[in-house]
Design a protein around this motif. Sequence first.
Motif, short mmCIF file in Angstrom:
data_model
loop_
_atom_site.label_atom_id
_atom_site.label_comp_id
_atom_site.label_asym_id
_atom_site.label_seq_id
_atom_site.Cartn_x
_atom_site.Cartn_y
_atom_site.Cartn_z
N ALA A 170 0.95 -1.26 0.04
CA ALA A 170 0.07 0.08 0.07
C ALA A 170 0.80 1.26 0.04
O ALA A 170 2.00 1.25 0.83
CB ALA A 170 -0.94 -0.10 1.21
N MET A 171 0.48 2.21 -0.66
CA MET A 171 1.22 3.32 -0.97
C MET A 171 1.21 4.50 0.45
O MET A 171 -0.14 5.07 0.46
CB MET A 171 0.77 4.17 -2.22
N SER A 172 2.36 4.73 1.03
CA SER A 172 2.06 5.84 2.05
C SER A 172 2.47 6.99 1.28
O SER A 172 2.88 7.20 0.08
CB SER A 172 3.17 5.52 3.00
N ARG A 173 2.29 8.23 2.07
CA ARG A 173 2.63 9.65 1.51
C ARG A 173 4.06 9.61 1.20
O ARG A 173 4.60 10.19 -0.01
CB ARG A 173 2.53 10.72 2.56
N ALA A 174 4.97 8.89 1.85
CA ALA A 174 6.35 9.17 1.51
C ALA A 174 6.83 8.22 0.30
O ALA A 174 7.44 8.69 -0.36
CB ALA A 174 7.28 8.33 2.59
N MET A 175 6.04 7.14 0.08
CA MET A 175 6.10 6.45 -1.12
C MET A 175 5.65 7.14 -2.50
O MET A 175 6.42 7.13 -3.48
CB MET A 175 5.42 5.03 -1.10
N TRP A 176 4.61 7.97 -2.42
CA TRP A 176 4.14 8.58 -3.41
C TRP A 176 5.24 9.66 -3.77
O TRP A 176 5.84 9.84 -5.06
CB TRP A 176 2.86 9.57 -3.07
N ARG A 177 6.00 10.39 -2.81
CA ARG A 177 7.18 11.22 -2.94
C ARG A 177 8.34 10.49 -3.56
O ARG A 177 9.01 11.10 -4.46
CB ARG A 177 7.49 11.94 -1.87
N GLU A 178 8.59 9.29 -3.31
CA GLU A 178 9.61 8.61 -3.63
C GLU A 178 9.33 8.11 -5.06
O GLU A 178 10.47 8.08 -6.12
CB GLU A 178 9.99 7.13 -2.80
N LEU A 179 8.13 7.86 -5.50
CA LEU A 179 7.65 7.46 -6.70
C LEU A 179 8.08 8.37 -7.77
O LEU A 179 8.53 8.30 -8.73
CB LEU A 179 6.26 6.99 -7.06
#
Length: 270
Positions: free
Chosen positions: A26-35
């Motif tokens: 599942a995508m966290s806020r941090a993961m969206w930024r890393e994407l």
Amino acid sequence: MTGAVLLEVKGPLAFVTLSHPGKLNAMSRAMWRELRAAFERIQQSAGLRCVLVRGEGVHFCAGGDISEYAGFRFEEASLRAFHEDDVWGGLQAMLDCDVPVVAQVEGNCMGAGLEIASCCDMRIAGDTAKFGAPIAKLGFPMAPREAALVMRIAGELTAREMLLSAAVLDAAEMKRRGFLSQVVPADEAGAAAMACVERSAALAPGAARLNKQAFRALAGAHGTQAMTDLTRGAYGYAASPEHREGVMAFIEKRQPRFDGRPAALTPPTA
């Protein structure tokens, strides 16, 4: 653990892995930024020829990390920042990428996963993959930009079913509806996706980038003037070495060599 989006570059290939152990990626806020950061790096890397996007383990992405939602979803400003900056920032970076992108979809592909897959050029799924966006069960709609993306790529009927009735569709149905390029047995998804990556990476990289730029322009082109603007600079590649090599190799009945294409492409371990 907030999860991570892992980027590994191996020769002309980039591997983007969604990793959130214990939460089906599942995508966290941090993961969206890393994407976003990963695809901005990919876009700036002239030597890359193809990108493979996959989930760690047996799932692609089960949606958003709901455990974070109470911290920002109940105020308009923070909710807007999440969708317009974090989520759309990551998706837009994928859409802006000139390098071909292949999705390897296994297991759950829900909500955020569906949106990420929608940004890929080709989607290959295992036959046990499931697709949906049952966020109405959580009491909120899909954000406008994200809904427009899913409706354009997955189709209006599919978007309406998923958002208005929480429909979850299997891989075979999504293939019938034109969302998936290929469906294979679940244990063959990785090999099939890698084969697609190898085919794409073996082709002329400059042509691929021009095609992707044209696809973006055509998606927003309306009317004669838009097409005129698009075609004005469409043939500047005429004198390029890549163009000449591809045509002359065919005429000379030999395999083309685009900038020293490697003989073998092997993926790193997920």
